[in-house]
Design a protein around this motif. Structure first.
Motif, PDB file in Angstrom:
ATOM      1  N   VAL A 261       0.828  -1.204   0.000  1.00  0.00           N
ATOM      2  CA  VAL A 261       0.000   0.000   0.000  1.00  0.00           C
ATOM      3  C   VAL A 261       0.863   1.255   0.000  1.00  0.00           C
ATOM      4  O   VAL A 261       0.613   2.209  -0.739  1.00  0.00           O
ATOM      5  CB  VAL A 261      -0.943  -0.009   1.226  1.00  0.00           C
ATOM      6  N   LYS A 262       1.908   1.268   0.814  1.00  0.00           N
ATOM      7  CA  LYS A 262       2.771   2.445   0.876  1.00  0.00           C
ATOM      8  C   LYS A 262       3.480   2.694  -0.438  1.00  0.00           C
ATOM      9  O   LYS A 262       3.710   3.831  -0.849  1.00  0.00           O
ATOM     10  CB  LYS A 262       3.794   2.280   2.000  1.00  0.00           C
ATOM     11  N   ASP A 263       3.831   1.613  -1.140  1.00  0.00           N
ATOM     12  CA  ASP A 263       4.544   1.753  -2.402  1.00  0.00           C
ATOM     13  C   ASP A 263       3.640   2.170  -3.554  1.00  0.00           C
ATOM     14  O   ASP A 263       4.100   2.752  -4.534  1.00  0.00           O
ATOM     15  CB  ASP A 263       5.224   0.426  -2.773  1.00  0.00           C
ATOM     16  N   SER A 264       2.329   1.860  -3.450  1.00  0.00           N
ATOM     17  CA  SER A 264       1.467   2.061  -4.613  1.00  0.00           C
ATOM     18  C   SER A 264       0.291   2.997  -4.381  1.00  0.00           C
ATOM     19  O   SER A 264      -0.320   3.455  -5.337  1.00  0.00           O
ATOM     20  CB  SER A 264       0.915   0.707  -5.079  1.00  0.00           C
ATOM     21  N   SER A 265      -0.034   3.291  -3.139  1.00  0.00           N
ATOM     22  CA  SER A 265      -1.208   4.114  -2.872  1.00  0.00           C
ATOM     23  C   SER A 265      -0.805   5.472  -2.309  1.00  0.00           C
ATOM     24  O   SER A 265       0.037   5.567  -1.434  1.00  0.00           O
ATOM     25  CB  SER A 265      -2.146   3.400  -1.883  1.00  0.00           C
ATOM     26  N   ARG A 266      -1.461   6.508  -2.829  1.00  0.00           N
ATOM     27  CA  ARG A 266      -1.237   7.854  -2.312  1.00  0.00           C
ATOM     28  C   ARG A 266      -2.321   8.238  -1.306  1.00  0.00           C
ATOM     29  O   ARG A 266      -2.304   9.353  -0.778  1.00  0.00           O
ATOM     30  CB  ARG A 266      -1.231   8.856  -3.464  1.00  0.00           C
ATOM     31  N   ASP A 267      -3.243   7.348  -1.063  1.00  0.00           N
ATOM     32  CA  ASP A 267      -4.355   7.622  -0.158  1.00  0.00           C
ATOM     33  C   ASP A 267      -3.916   7.341   1.274  1.00  0.00           C
ATOM     34  O   ASP A 267      -3.784   6.193   1.679  1.00  0.00           O
ATOM     35  CB  ASP A 267      -5.556   6.750  -0.535  1.00  0.00           C
ATOM     36  N   SER A 268      -3.692   8.387   2.031  1.00  0.00           N
ATOM     37  CA  SER A 268      -3.234   8.221   3.410  1.00  0.00           C
ATOM     38  C   SER A 268      -4.297   7.573   4.288  1.00  0.00           C
ATOM     39  O   SER A 268      -3.991   6.934   5.296  1.00  0.00           O
ATOM     40  CB  SER A 268      -2.853   9.587   4.009  1.00  0.00           C
ATOM     41  N   ASP A 269      -5.590   7.718   3.905  1.00  0.00           N
ATOM     42  CA  ASP A 269      -6.669   7.135   4.691  1.00  0.00           C
ATOM     43  C   ASP A 269      -6.600   5.617   4.673  1.00  0.00           C
ATOM     44  O   ASP A 269      -6.851   4.961   5.686  1.00  0.00           O
ATOM     45  CB  ASP A 269      -8.020   7.606   4.143  1.00  0.00           C
ATOM     46  N   VAL A 270      -6.242   5.047   3.518  1.00  0.00           N
ATOM     47  CA  VAL A 270      -6.115   3.597   3.406  1.00  0.00           C
ATOM     48  C   VAL A 270      -5.009   3.096   4.324  1.00  0.00           C
ATOM     49  O   VAL A 270      -5.168   2.109   5.046  1.00  0.00           O
ATOM     50  CB  VAL A 270      -5.829   3.180   1.946  1.00  0.00           C
ATOM     51  N   VAL A 271      -3.879   3.787   4.296  1.00  0.00           N
ATOM     52  CA  VAL A 271      -2.748   3.392   5.133  1.00  0.00           C
ATOM     53  C   VAL A 271      -3.101   3.507   6.607  1.00  0.00           C
ATOM     54  O   VAL A 271      -2.791   2.618   7.410  1.00  0.00           O
ATOM     55  CB  VAL A 271      -1.513   4.256   4.810  1.00  0.00           C
ATOM     56  N   SER A 272      -3.802   4.569   6.986  1.00  0.00           N
ATOM     57  CA  SER A 272      -4.118   4.785   8.401  1.00  0.00           C
ATOM     58  C   SER A 272      -5.079   3.724   8.922  1.00  0.00           C
ATOM     59  O   SER A 272      -4.991   3.321  10.084  1.00  0.00           O
ATOM     60  CB  SER A 272      -4.718   6.178   8.604  1.00  0.00           C
ATOM     61  N   LEU A 273      -6.004   3.240   8.079  1.00  0.00           N
ATOM     62  CA  LEU A 273      -6.970   2.248   8.530  1.00  0.00           C
ATOM     63  C   LEU A 273      -6.357   0.857   8.673  1.00  0.00           C
ATOM     64  O   LEU A 273      -7.001  -0.045   9.209  1.00  0.00           O
ATOM     65  CB  LEU A 273      -8.168   2.184   7.576  1.00  0.00           C
ATOM     66  N   LEU A 274      -5.140   0.680   8.207  1.00  0.00           N
ATOM     67  CA  LEU A 274      -4.438  -0.564   8.486  1.00  0.00           C
ATOM     68  C   LEU A 274      -4.011  -0.626   9.956  1.00  0.00           C
ATOM     69  O   LEU A 274      -3.757  -1.702  10.484  1.00  0.00           O
ATOM     70  CB  LEU A 274      -3.209  -0.702   7.585  1.00  0.00           C
ATOM     71  N   ASP A 275      -3.960   0.535  10.579  1.00  0.00           N
ATOM     72  CA  ASP A 275      -3.639   0.595  11.999  1.00  0.00           C
ATOM     73  C   ASP A 275      -4.866   0.183  12.799  1.00  0.00           C
ATOM     74  O   ASP A 275      -5.973   0.718  12.597  1.00  0.00           O
ATOM     75  CB  ASP A 275      -3.207   2.008  12.384  1.00  0.00           C
ATOM     76  N   ARG A 276      -4.680  -0.756  13.709  1.00  0.00           N
ATOM     77  CA  ARG A 276      -5.803  -1.284  14.475  1.00  0.00           C
ATOM     78  C   ARG A 276      -6.504  -0.179  15.287  1.00  0.00           C
ATOM     79  O   ARG A 276      -7.730  -0.103  15.313  1.00  0.00           O
ATOM     80  CB  ARG A 276      -5.306  -2.378  15.416  1.00  0.00           C
ATOM     81  N   GLY A 277      -5.717   0.675  15.934  1.00  0.00           N
ATOM     82  CA  GLY A 277      -6.299   1.728  16.759  1.00  0.00           C
ATOM     83  C   GLY A 277      -7.151   2.696  15.959  1.00  0.00           C
ATOM     84  O   GLY A 277      -8.253   3.064  16.374  1.00  0.00           O
ATOM     85  N   LYS A 278      -6.648   3.111  14.796  1.00  0.00           N
ATOM     86  CA  LYS A 278      -7.400   4.040  13.944  1.00  0.00           C
ATOM     87  C   LYS A 278      -8.675   3.395  13.429  1.00  0.00           C
ATOM     88  O   LYS A 278      -9.746   4.033  13.404  1.00  0.00           O
ATOM     89  CB  LYS A 278      -6.513   4.482  12.771  1.00  0.00           C
ATOM     90  N   CYS A 279      -8.582   2.145  13.036  1.00  0.00           N
ATOM     91  CA  CYS A 279      -9.760   1.444  12.529  1.00  0.00           C
ATOM     92  C   CYS A 279     -10.816   1.306  13.626  1.00  0.00           C
ATOM     93  O   CYS A 279     -12.010   1.526  13.391  1.00  0.00           O
ATOM     94  CB  CYS A 279      -9.371   0.079  11.985  1.00  0.00           C
ATOM     95  N   PHE A 280     -10.394   0.949  14.839  1.00  0.00           N
ATOM     96  CA  PHE A 280     -11.325   0.835  15.958  1.00  0.00           C
ATOM     97  C   PHE A 280     -12.013   2.173  16.228  1.00  0.00           C
ATOM     98  O   PHE A 280     -13.203   2.220  16.543  1.00  0.00           O
ATOM     99  CB  PHE A 280     -10.596   0.365  17.209  1.00  0.00           C
ATOM    100  N   GLU A 281     -11.253   3.248  16.104  1.00  0.00           N
ATOM    101  CA  GLU A 281     -11.813   4.581  16.341  1.00  0.00           C
ATOM    102  C   GLU A 281     -12.920   4.898  15.336  1.00  0.00           C
ATOM    103  O   GLU A 281     -13.987   5.412  15.708  1.00  0.00           O
ATOM    104  CB  GLU A 281     -10.691   5.616  16.237  1.00  0.00           C
ATOM    105  N   VAL A 282     -12.675   4.572  14.066  1.00  0.00           N
ATOM    106  CA  VAL A 282     -13.673   4.830  13.015  1.00  0.00           C
ATOM    107  C   VAL A 282     -14.916   3.981  13.233  1.00  0.00           C
ATOM    108  O   VAL A 282     -16.052   4.462  13.140  1.00  0.00           O
ATOM    109  CB  VAL A 282     -13.066   4.557  11.625  1.00  0.00           C
ATOM    110  N   VAL A 283     -14.713   2.705  13.546  1.00  0.00           N
ATOM    111  CA  VAL A 283     -15.851   1.794  13.747  1.00  0.00           C
ATOM    112  C   VAL A 283     -16.659   2.204  14.971  1.00  0.00           C
ATOM    113  O   VAL A 283     -17.901   2.229  14.935  1.00  0.00           O
ATOM    114  CB  VAL A 283     -15.359   0.340  13.876  1.00  0.00           C
ATOM    115  N   ALA A 284     -15.992   2.530  16.063  1.00  0.00           N
ATOM    116  CA  ALA A 284     -16.694   2.945  17.282  1.00  0.00           C
ATOM    117  C   ALA A 284     -17.520   4.200  17.037  1.00  0.00           C
ATOM    118  O   ALA A 284     -18.656   4.321  17.535  1.00  0.00           O
ATOM    119  CB  ALA A 284     -15.690   3.180  18.414  1.00  0.00           C
TER     120      ALA A 284
END
Length: 354
Positions: A261-284
């Motif tokens: 993802v880091k090598d091919s995607s410019r979307d920082s949101d995609v990279v951030s949602l790979l982080d468990r804490g960030k994803c939990f925050e969005v879902v909550a």
């Protein structure tokens, strides 16, 4: 010794024999692109590595007992009409020609085009109907259609999707099909516990019922979680308040995924949602949008939001798709991690290593 081996391969008459009559489905190579475009329902199956073929047969054998081949006849009719149309017109002269038609037997007429050759349909034999227990209102009869007439070729309307990791199988419905996958799994667990599901489960460890799929993007993930939570609350109006919930997030091959993802995607949101804490925050936050009086409870949640990254093969690098479901407590395991319950008791240790 050879006789025993042959008996094992052909099945022991307790479910394996039926799997012996099921054709190995071909991969639907259009499915990954479809998942990027629209939400789909389906099942994600975990199994032993290098046992995907056997697990596919077993999974289809289990699921075919609960799913009506509702689009098999339609798809066969459409394909037949298309082929007849192509044969009825000469491509060089645009002159209609008389097509040869074969005699159709009564069995084929009742079963609906028994010789359909669509490679994306999963062909199985369901001559022995299986009853589904709707007692106690636990299953919605509308979500589990009645058994079809016995035919020589019937199949669940599922596509086999090619994945980039071993030990996983992905079966999806067309986007317009919305069966209650959670109710199907609830019934499977009930039948396993009661002993009425006779098929020996040798290869499938877990079957995760997928209620929706989306790109791993906050703009897509958030509304889907909110929608599924609202559906859960509407189906279970008696749930005590405040609502206690927990979130599970499975990211197999995380390091490889992050690098891609880091090598091919410019979307920082995609990279951030790979982080468990960030994803939990969005879902909550999405859960709060649906039910304001809700709180996290990892020990005894009343509803569990499960997410799993789908390692799809054949999609552009950086394009990540997640499977999402909102499930009741009785369908999940809390320890060692929040995930769908195993089908067999010793599956937990095996599955945690995949």
């Amino acid at each position: 010794m050879d006789k025993k081996k042959n008996n094992k391969e052909q099945g022991n008459g307790n479910g394996d024999g039926e799997r012996g009559r099921i054709s190995i489905p071909r991969y639907d190579y259009n499915a990954p692109a479809a998942l990027l475009g629209k939400s789909h329902r389906g099942f994600l199956v975990t199994c032993s590595i290098h046992r995907e073929k056997s697990a596919t047969l077993e999974a289809i054998s289990i699921l075919s007992k609960y799913l009506k081949p509702q689009n098999l006849e339609e798809s066969c009719d459409i394909d037949a009409d298309k082929r007849n149309s192509e044969r009825d017109t000469d491509t060089d002269t645009d002159t209609p020609v008389i097509a040869k038609r074969r005699k159709v037997s009564d069995t084929e007429t009742e079963g609906g085009a028994a010789n359909c050759d669509d490679q994306h349909q999963l062909h199985t034999n369901t001559n022995t109907p299986t009853e589904i227990d709707h007692a106690g209102g636990k299953l919605d009869p509308a979500s589990l259609p009645q058994n079809p007439p016995a035919t020589s070729q019937t199949a669940p309307n599922l596509s086999l999707v090619k994945l980039a990791r071993s030990g996983l199988l992905l079966l999806t419905f067309p986007a317009h099909d919305t069966p209650d996958t959670a109710a199907i799994m609830s019934d499977i667990f009930q039948r396993l516990e009661s002993g009425s599901l006779k098929s020996p489960l040798s290869w499938c460890h877990r079957i995760f019922p997928i209620q929706a799929t989306c790109r791993l993007d906050e703009k897509e993930l958030r509304p889907i979680v909110t929608k599924l939570v609202l559906q859960f609350m509407n189906d279970k109006p008696g749930v005590a308040r405040p609502i206690k919930f927990a979130v599970g997030y499975i990211r197999r091959g995380l390091e490889e995924t992050k690098k891609t993802v880091k090598d091919s995607s410019r979307d920082s949101d995609v990279v951030s949602l790979l982080d468990r804490g960030k994803c939990f925050e969005v879902v909550a936050s999405a859960v709060k949008d649906a039910v304001s009086d809700s709180s996290v409870d990892l020990k005894s949640p009343e509803l569990c939001i499960l997410l799993e990254l789908l390692p799809l093969s054949g999609v552009p690098n950086g394009s990540l798709v997640a499977a999402v479901s909102v499930l009741p407590r009785n369908l999940v395991s809390i320890k060692p991690r929040l995930c769908i319950k195993p089908l067999i008791s010793n599956a937990s240790a095996k599955d945690d290593r995949t």
